[in-house]
Design a protein around this motif. Structure first.
Motif, PDB file in Angstrom:
ATOM      1  N   GLU A 113      49.872 -22.943 -14.347  1.00  0.00           N
ATOM      2  CA  GLU A 113      50.309 -24.333 -14.203  1.00  0.00           C
ATOM      3  C   GLU A 113      49.169 -25.298 -13.873  1.00  0.00           C
ATOM      4  N   GLU A 114      47.967 -24.771 -13.648  1.00  0.00           N
ATOM      5  CA  GLU A 114      46.845 -25.633 -13.283  1.00  0.00           C
ATOM      6  C   GLU A 114      45.869 -25.682 -14.445  1.00  0.00           C
ATOM      7  N   LYS A 115      46.008 -26.707 -15.258  1.00  0.00           N
ATOM      8  CA  LYS A 115      45.257 -26.820 -16.505  1.00  0.00           C
ATOM      9  C   LYS A 115      43.750 -26.794 -16.285  1.00  0.00           C
ATOM     10  N   ASP A 116      43.264 -27.475 -15.268  1.00  0.00           N
ATOM     11  CA  ASP A 116      41.819 -27.600 -15.057  1.00  0.00           C
ATOM     12  C   ASP A 116      41.311 -26.739 -13.906  1.00  0.00           C
ATOM     13  N   ALA A 117      42.078 -25.720 -13.540  1.00  0.00           N
ATOM     14  CA  ALA A 117      41.672 -24.862 -12.418  1.00  0.00           C
ATOM     15  C   ALA A 117      40.430 -24.058 -12.761  1.00  0.00           C
ATOM     16  N   GLU A 118      39.617 -23.802 -11.777  1.00  0.00           N
ATOM     17  CA  GLU A 118      38.428 -22.979 -11.951  1.00  0.00           C
ATOM     18  C   GLU A 118      38.856 -21.540 -12.213  1.00  0.00           C
TER      19      GLU A 118
ATOM     20  N   GLY B 254      29.869  -0.667 -18.502  1.00  0.00           N
ATOM     21  CA  GLY B 254      30.864   0.265 -17.974  1.00  0.00           C
ATOM     22  C   GLY B 254      32.281  -0.254 -17.923  1.00  0.00           C
ATOM     23  N   GLY B 255      32.511  -1.432 -18.460  1.00  0.00           N
ATOM     24  CA  GLY B 255      33.877  -1.928 -18.397  1.00  0.00           C
ATOM     25  C   GLY B 255      34.024  -3.350 -18.885  1.00  0.00           C
ATOM     26  N   TRP B 256      34.996  -4.058 -18.290  1.00  0.00           N
ATOM     27  CA  TRP B 256      35.379  -5.385 -18.757  1.00  0.00           C
ATOM     28  C   TRP B 256      35.627  -6.333 -17.598  1.00  0.00           C
ATOM     29  N   ARG B 257      35.423  -7.604 -17.871  1.00  0.00           N
ATOM     30  CA  ARG B 257      35.796  -8.650 -16.920  1.00  0.00           C
ATOM     31  C   ARG B 257      36.871  -9.512 -17.586  1.00  0.00           C
ATOM     32  N   VAL B 258      37.990  -9.674 -16.896  1.00  0.00           N
ATOM     33  CA  VAL B 258      39.118 -10.456 -17.405  1.00  0.00           C
ATOM     34  C   VAL B 258      39.127 -11.800 -16.689  1.00  0.00           C
ATOM     35  N   HIS B 259      38.914 -12.865 -17.435  1.00  0.00           N
ATOM     36  CA  HIS B 259      38.881 -14.206 -16.857  1.00  0.00           C
ATOM     37  C   HIS B 259      40.278 -14.828 -16.960  1.00  0.00           C
ATOM     38  N   PHE B 260      40.771 -15.372 -15.862  1.00  0.00           N
ATOM     39  CA  PHE B 260      42.114 -15.936 -15.836  1.00  0.00           C
ATOM     40  C   PHE B 260      42.155 -17.160 -14.936  1.00  0.00           C
ATOM     41  N   ALA B 261      43.250 -17.899 -15.028  1.00  0.00           N
ATOM     42  CA  ALA B 261      43.453 -19.086 -14.194  1.00  0.00           C
ATOM     43  C   ALA B 261      44.946 -19.251 -13.966  1.00  0.00           C
ATOM     44  N   PRO B 262      45.349 -19.962 -12.898  1.00  0.00           N
ATOM     45  CA  PRO B 262      46.782 -20.221 -12.683  1.00  0.00           C
ATOM     46  C   PRO B 262      47.389 -20.935 -13.888  1.00  0.00           C
TER      47      PRO B 262
ATOM     48  N   ALA C  96      51.562   0.614  -9.705  1.00  0.00           N
ATOM     49  CA  ALA C  96      51.029  -0.553 -10.411  1.00  0.00           C
ATOM     50  C   ALA C  96      51.251  -1.817  -9.596  1.00  0.00           C
ATOM     51  N   GLU C  97      50.301  -2.747  -9.664  1.00  0.00           N
ATOM     52  CA  GLU C  97      50.419  -4.038  -8.997  1.00  0.00           C
ATOM     53  C   GLU C  97      50.626  -5.108 -10.068  1.00  0.00           C
ATOM     54  N   ILE C  98      51.598  -5.986  -9.839  1.00  0.00           N
ATOM     55  CA  ILE C  98      52.034  -6.939 -10.860  1.00  0.00           C
ATOM     56  C   ILE C  98      51.849  -8.367 -10.348  1.00  0.00           C
ATOM     57  N   PHE C  99      51.230  -9.197 -11.186  1.00  0.00           N
ATOM     58  CA  PHE C  99      50.945 -10.580 -10.802  1.00  0.00           C
ATOM     59  C   PHE C  99      51.427 -11.519 -11.912  1.00  0.00           C
ATOM     60  N   THR C 100      52.063 -12.592 -11.514  1.00  0.00           N
ATOM     61  CA  THR C 100      52.639 -13.536 -12.470  1.00  0.00           C
ATOM     62  C   THR C 100      51.992 -14.910 -12.349  1.00  0.00           C
ATOM     63  N   GLU C 101      52.315 -15.769 -13.326  1.00  0.00           N
ATOM     64  CA  GLU C 101      51.850 -17.154 -13.379  1.00  0.00           C
ATOM     65  C   GLU C 101      50.326 -17.255 -13.412  1.00  0.00           C
ATOM     66  N   LEU C 102      49.712 -16.281 -14.105  1.00  0.00           N
ATOM     67  CA  LEU C 102      48.269 -16.269 -14.323  1.00  0.00           C
ATOM     68  C   LEU C 102      48.023 -16.129 -15.832  1.00  0.00           C
ATOM     69  N   THR C 103      47.241 -17.023 -16.394  1.00  0.00           N
ATOM     70  CA  THR C 103      46.955 -17.006 -17.834  1.00  0.00           C
ATOM     71  C   THR C 103      45.554 -16.473 -18.078  1.00  0.00           C
ATOM     72  N   VAL C 104      45.456 -15.428 -18.888  1.00  0.00           N
ATOM     73  CA  VAL C 104      44.149 -14.859 -19.233  1.00  0.00           C
ATOM     74  C   VAL C 104      43.485 -15.745 -20.280  1.00  0.00           C
ATOM     75  N   LYS C 105      42.260 -16.132 -20.005  1.00  0.00           N
ATOM     76  CA  LYS C 105      41.518 -17.018 -20.906  1.00  0.00           C
ATOM     77  C   LYS C 105      40.701 -16.229 -21.924  1.00  0.00           C
ATOM     78  N   ARG C 106      39.981 -15.220 -21.447  1.00  0.00           N
ATOM     79  CA  ARG C 106      39.142 -14.440 -22.347  1.00  0.00           C
ATOM     80  C   ARG C 106      38.727 -13.143 -21.680  1.00  0.00           C
ATOM     81  N   LEU C 107      38.141 -12.264 -22.493  1.00  0.00           N
ATOM     82  CA  LEU C 107      37.624 -10.987 -22.009  1.00  0.00           C
ATOM     83  C   LEU C 107      36.116 -10.970 -22.190  1.00  0.00           C
ATOM     84  N   GLU C 108      35.431 -10.413 -21.218  1.00  0.00           N
ATOM     85  CA  GLU C 108      33.972 -10.322 -21.268  1.00  0.00           C
ATOM     86  C   GLU C 108      33.569  -8.861 -21.111  1.00  0.00           C
ATOM     87  N   LYS C 109      32.743  -8.383 -22.047  1.00  0.00           N
ATOM     88  CA  LYS C 109      32.274  -7.002 -21.985  1.00  0.00           C
ATOM     89  C   LYS C 109      31.127  -6.893 -20.997  1.00  0.00           C
TER      90      LYS C 109
END
Length: 507
Positions: free
Chosen positions: A253-258, A243-251, A227-240
């Protein structure tokens, strides 16, 4: 043997797609990542908090303040990756953990199994209690988390104080099962753990490495299996997607990050009662079909914390830290003993009273906070703070009242209770606390302070560190958000679930 090492990888190592993306790294996320990685799936774990190595948890009040984030309405303060995430609500305040390992990093580590009568509640889908897998799940969790009872608990000062309190009920205390290693060991994940030093700082983060958190059990096991583990990333929403899903996330600590994204065949949403519900609500706002039950069934777990002040006997209810801030009597794990008060005829009247410990980083100022609204006590606060740093007169007695029906990592019951903290505020619970406080006062009457947050600028609302609900189970979308397999219902009615496998774990 695996020696302690960093588990997380830099964001630059994140691949475009995985078989499974696990959102959250507490109990639900850690178990899922471990099991799926062992099954040969390519697993990615995303955690909004940061990784806190053993030895770097807060040891003093300034460090604790830097780890506190406050969120309420339009107000927020502190780092978005602060270890202690305090949500100030309209009716209730909630404290949740934010870090690699989730709430396991800052909980008291009590490992009680729910009363068997819990699962007789008709709110549970039949499959949960009748497929024969419930016992297997508890056995597997016990093998990894290894709850144990400190064999010398009766020698601890705070345990003896609980014995004095127990005379009010005619039932002596017993050693509490806690997920702590009291002897040096190599755990089932292959991680070397030292023995507990009995410092009492379980709830501010174990700087010894003896507490069996998700960060030293399931997550190292998941990483060892790919397993690969990543921190300090906030998931915003899930998109169907097809065949699967897209997980949208942003750093985090960066409120307005793309926002960025990662794709997966399967998503396990294990971001806790608040986090999972928030992510699904945002996803619904972007068109994802979900049950109207989303957000319902919130509960505070039927628990209450109170402080008995003014007792004549020493309690040792304040941690000493690691390395110890002073030398004296052993404190013990945060919870060493409990008074078990089961009711054979009425599950809702069963309760457990546990003693507890304030971490060393908050021990000195605590009396001033607890006495805030009493002018006479306020005049004594300064001298009491000074005395509190010496265990010989550490007398505040922390008492935790636990509703046994709610113990354990299981989904919230679907029946909404009247009042967010109704189970905690019943006369039976408060009277029990008063009776035990008076007995622990050595013949004198103690002052019982319910909910320490009531004496602060956070107001007089109740608070909980054990939120449940939001993504509860049900037989169909009219009764729950997920089915007995934690698969998410694909609409407001019926039992169809989202294809491409999305599951939400319900604490």
């Amino acid at each position: 043997m695996i020696m302690p090492q960093r588990l997380s990888s830099p964001t630059s190592a994140l691949k475009p797609a995985y078989d499974v993306v696990v959102v959250g790294s507490g109990y639900g996320g850690g178990v899922s990542a471990s099991r799926l990685a062992r099954a040969g799936q390519r697993v990615c774990v995303i955690e909004r908090g940061r990784e806190v190595p053993t030895g770097e948890f807060p040891a003093r009040l300034p460090e604790l303040r830097r780890e506190l984030q406050l969120n309420g309405g339009k107000m927020r303060s502190g780092s978005r990756t602060g270890l202690y995430d305090f949500r100030m609500g309209t009716d209730i305040h909630v404290l949740v953990g934010c870090g690699l390992g989730g709430g396991s990093l800052i909980n008291a580590g009590v490992g009680l199994r729910p009363d068997a009568r819990v699962f007789a509640d008709g709110a549970w889908p039949d499959e949960v209690t009748k497929d024969g897998l419930l016992d297997l799940g508890f056995e597997r969790a016990q093998m990894m988390l290894r709850p144990s009872r400190y064999r010398d608990a009766r020698e601890l000062t705070k345990y003896r104080a609980l014995e004095a309190a127990s005379t009010a009920f005619g039932t002596p205390p017993v050693a509490a099962p806690v997920v702590v290693s009291f002897e040096e060991t190599v755990n089932p994940a292959g991680v070397a753990q030292p023995a507990c030093t009995l410092c009492g700082d379980c709830c501010s983060g174990c700087n010894v490495g003896a507490k069996n958190t998700v960060a030293v059990t399931y997550l190292p096991d998941a990483k060892a299996h790919g397993a690969e583990i990543f921190t300090e990333l906030t998931v915003k929403r899930l998109e169907k997607r097809d065949g699967g899903w897209r997980v949208h996330f942003a750093p985090s600590e960066e409120k307005d990050a793309e926002p960025s994204h990662v794709d997966a065949k399967t998503v396990v949403l294990a971001a806790g009662t608040l986090g999972s519900t928030e992510i699904l609500l945002r996803s619904r706002d972007h068109g994802l079909k979900l049950s109207d039950r989303l957000g319902d069934g919130f509960s505070a777990n039927g628990d209450i914390i109170a402080f008995a002040l003014g007792g004549r006997e020493k309690v040792n209810g304040v941690g000493v830290g690691e390395p110890p801030k002073y030398v004296g009597d052993a404190i013990g794990a945060c919870v060493a003993g409990e008074i078990e008060l089961p009711d054979a005829t009425d599950l809702d009247r069963s309760m457990i009273i546990q003693e507890g410990v304030m971490p060393s980083c908050v021990g000195a100022p605590a009396p001033g906070v607890l006495h805030r609204r009493r002018s006479a006590a306020r005049r004594r606060a300064k001298s009491h703070q000074g005395r509190l740093s010496r265990p010989a007169v550490a007398s505040p007695h922390l008492l935790r009242r636990v509703a046994r029906r709610r113990q354990g990592p299981h989904p919230a019951r679907q029946r909404q209770r009247s009042g967010a903290l109704a189970a905690c505020r019943r006369p039976a619970g408060l009277c029990a606390g008063r009776r035990s406080a008076d007995q622990s006062g050595g013949g004198g009457r103690c002052a019982l302070h319910q909910e320490p947050s009531a004496a602060t600028s956070m107001g007089v609302k109740p608070a909980t560190a054990h939120p449940l609900g939001g993504c509860g189970m049900g037989d169909d979308a009219g009764r729950g958000v997920v089915n007995h397999k934690c698969q998410v219902f694909a609409g407001t009615s019926g039992d169809d679930v989202h294809s491409g496998s999305m599951s939400a774990t319900a604490p």
